[in-house]
Structure formats: structure tokens, C-alpha cells
Scaffold this motif. Structure first.
Motif, PDB file in Angstrom:
ATOM      1  N   LEU B  92      19.569   4.261 -22.826  1.00  0.00           N
ATOM      2  CA  LEU B  92      19.871   4.341 -24.103  1.00  0.00           C
ATOM      3  C   LEU B  92      20.665   3.795 -25.433  1.00  0.00           C
ATOM      4  O   LEU B  92      21.867   4.862 -24.849  1.00  0.00           O
ATOM      5  N   ARG B  96      25.304   7.028 -34.923  1.00  0.00           N
ATOM      6  CA  ARG B  96      25.094   8.202 -35.808  1.00  0.00           C
ATOM      7  C   ARG B  96      24.677   7.527 -37.517  1.00  0.00           C
ATOM      8  O   ARG B  96      25.682   6.235 -37.693  1.00  0.00           O
ATOM      9  N   ALA B 105      20.549  10.517 -35.129  1.00  0.00           N
ATOM     10  CA  ALA B 105      21.242  10.203 -34.095  1.00  0.00           C
ATOM     11  C   ALA B 105      20.591   9.300 -34.688  1.00  0.00           C
ATOM     12  O   ALA B 105      18.852   9.406 -34.417  1.00  0.00           O
ATOM     13  N   PHE B 107      17.956   5.981 -32.236  1.00  0.00           N
ATOM     14  CA  PHE B 107      18.175   5.412 -30.762  1.00  0.00           C
ATOM     15  C   PHE B 107      17.302   4.084 -30.383  1.00  0.00           C
ATOM     16  O   PHE B 107      16.595   3.553 -31.482  1.00  0.00           O
ATOM     17  N   GLY B 108      18.037   3.351 -29.853  1.00  0.00           N
ATOM     18  CA  GLY B 108      17.105   2.209 -29.460  1.00  0.00           C
ATOM     19  C   GLY B 108      15.942   2.363 -28.124  1.00  0.00           C
ATOM     20  O   GLY B 108      15.592   3.835 -27.806  1.00  0.00           O
ATOM     21  N   GLN B 109      14.977   1.782 -28.267  1.00  0.00           N
ATOM     22  CA  GLN B 109      13.659   2.183 -27.633  1.00  0.00           C
ATOM     23  C   GLN B 109      14.118   3.093 -25.787  1.00  0.00           C
ATOM     24  O   GLN B 109      13.168   3.154 -25.357  1.00  0.00           O
TER      25      GLN B 109
END
Lengths: 109, 116
Positions: B92, B96, B105, B107-109
Motif C-alpha cells: 500500500l 498524509r 492518512a 491510501f491507495g487501494q
């Protein structure tokens, strides 16, 4: 390393039951977040708590930050199958996030 | 907020080969983070990628195994080199938030890697 311990690690409950997940640390955090992650996706923020003793509610979810800002809890009322997922607490310190050990919740219809 | 596109979403690779994972953010960010995650478990930070300097690696992770590029403020790649079955995991990327979102935070998938 700032360790955030979550309990329980795994939880399987029937739809309609209540549950509480705990996040404990020996370190003080300026803020603490709760994330939920579903399979095939990245974690998504549920809530941020900042003030010691703070309680936040998000529909059926209630989040509490400990007075000393070292621990937090997540309470779910009347759990639904859509609540199934991995729940992660996280504390921000410096530029990093420190993630808890995780609680995998399964709500059985 | 930040929207992160990560690819590939999954791959099955032969041992001994390398895979490069790409992460594109829709805004400029100073730091990008790369994590590894076993299904159903917590996140382990691999390294922090800063634009214009070498990535900072956490204990147990080395540049030769996980080289990282950060050519600009919106893009980063993580390469998993000389893969073995033990590298099978979810990877992942994360950033921030800024401003009012700086305690969050994003996130990508994730990239689900299976090494056979």
C-alpha cells in the motif's frame, strides 16, 4: 517504535449484537484515528479524536479517547453485516502514523 | 483530501523476478509512505519516500530489495526485487493529508502480490 495494541484480534458476532474494540499504547499521541479496511481496498478514515476524554459518535459507532491520550475504544451498537472489515487504530507522531495490530470483525447475518 | 491511484491492483509473479508498483497522487505531497500488509493484519511501514532524496527505510527493509523512486511530488514507485514466496503480501502507498486533513492518512487501494 510506538506500539498500539488492539483487542480483540478477531471478532465474529451475530447481526444486532454490540461490540467494543480497544486500542492501547504506552505512548501519548496528539491524536488518534480509527480506520476501516475492506478487502481489496486501502484503509479509510472513520474518525479522529484529539482531546483526552473526547467521545465522538458516528451513527452506530462511538469512539472514545482516553484521558491520558494513550488509549481509545470503538463501540458498535447493533452491528450489521456492512460493518464487517478490518479496524485499525493509528496514532500520529512526527511525520509518521503508527498503526495498531488490527481487529478483524465479521458480522454474521 | 487526497486521491491515490495505485497499480497494478494485483499480480502473480514468478520467483526471482521483480515487480514495480506505481502510486499517483492527485496533489503535491512532501512524503509518501509504502506499507506491507498481510491479509487481515496490520500495516508494516517499509519506507518513507521524499522527493529529491533517498528513501528512508525501516528496520528489516533494505534498498536493494525494495528500491523506491520519487521523481516528483505526485508520484512514487516501489519495486519488489528478486521476489520469493515470502514477498507475497499486499503493498500500500499512503500520504498524509494537508491542512485540515493533516491528521489523516490516505491510501491507495493496494497491490496484492502473489509470488509463485
Amino acid at each position: 517504535t510506538q506500539l498500539l495494541e488492539q483487542s480483540p484480534q478477531f471478532l465474529s458476532i451475530q447481526e444486532g449484537e454490540n461490540l467494543t474494540v480497544y486500542c492501547n499504547s504506552s505512548s501519548v499521541f496528539s491524536s488518534l484515528q480509527w480506520y476501516r479496511q475492506e478487502p481489496g481496498e486501502g484503509p479509510v478514515l472513520l474518525v479522529t479524536v484529539v482531546t483526552g476524554g473526547e467521545v465522538k459518535k458516528l451513527k452506530r459507532l462511538t469512539f472514545q479517547f482516553g484521558d491520558a491520550r494513550k488509549d481509545s475504544s470503538l463501540h458498535i451498537t447493533a452491528a450489521q453485516p456492512g460493518d464487517t472489515g478490518l479496524y485499525l487504530c493509528a496514532g500520529a507522531a512526527g511525520n509518521q502514523f503508527y498503526f495498531g495490530t488490527g481487529t478483524s470483525l465479521t458480522v454474521i447475518p | 483530501s487526497a486521491v491515490i491511484s495505485q497499480k497494478p491492483s494485483r499480480d502473480i509473479c514468478q520467483r526471482g523476478t521483480s515487480l514495480t508498483i506505481q502510486c499517483q497522487v492527485d496533489s503535491q505531497v512532501t512524503m509518501m509512505f509504502w506499507y506491507r500488509q498481510q491479509p487481515g493484519q496490520s500495516l508494516t511501514l517499509i519506507a518513507t519516500a521524499n522527493q529529491g532524496s533517498e528513501a528512508t527505510y525501516e528496520s528489516g527493509f533494505v534498498i536493494d530489495k525494495f528500491p523506491i523512486s520519487r521523481p516528483n511530488l505526485t508520484f512514487s514507485t516501489l519495486t519488489v526485487s528478486n521476489m520469493s514466496p515470502e514477498d507475497s503480501s499486499i503493498y500500500l502507498c499512503s500520504v498524509r493529508g494537508t491542512g485540515a486533513s493533516n491528521t489523516e492518512a490516505f491510501f491507495g487501494q493496494g497491490t496484492r502480490l502473489t509470488v509463485v
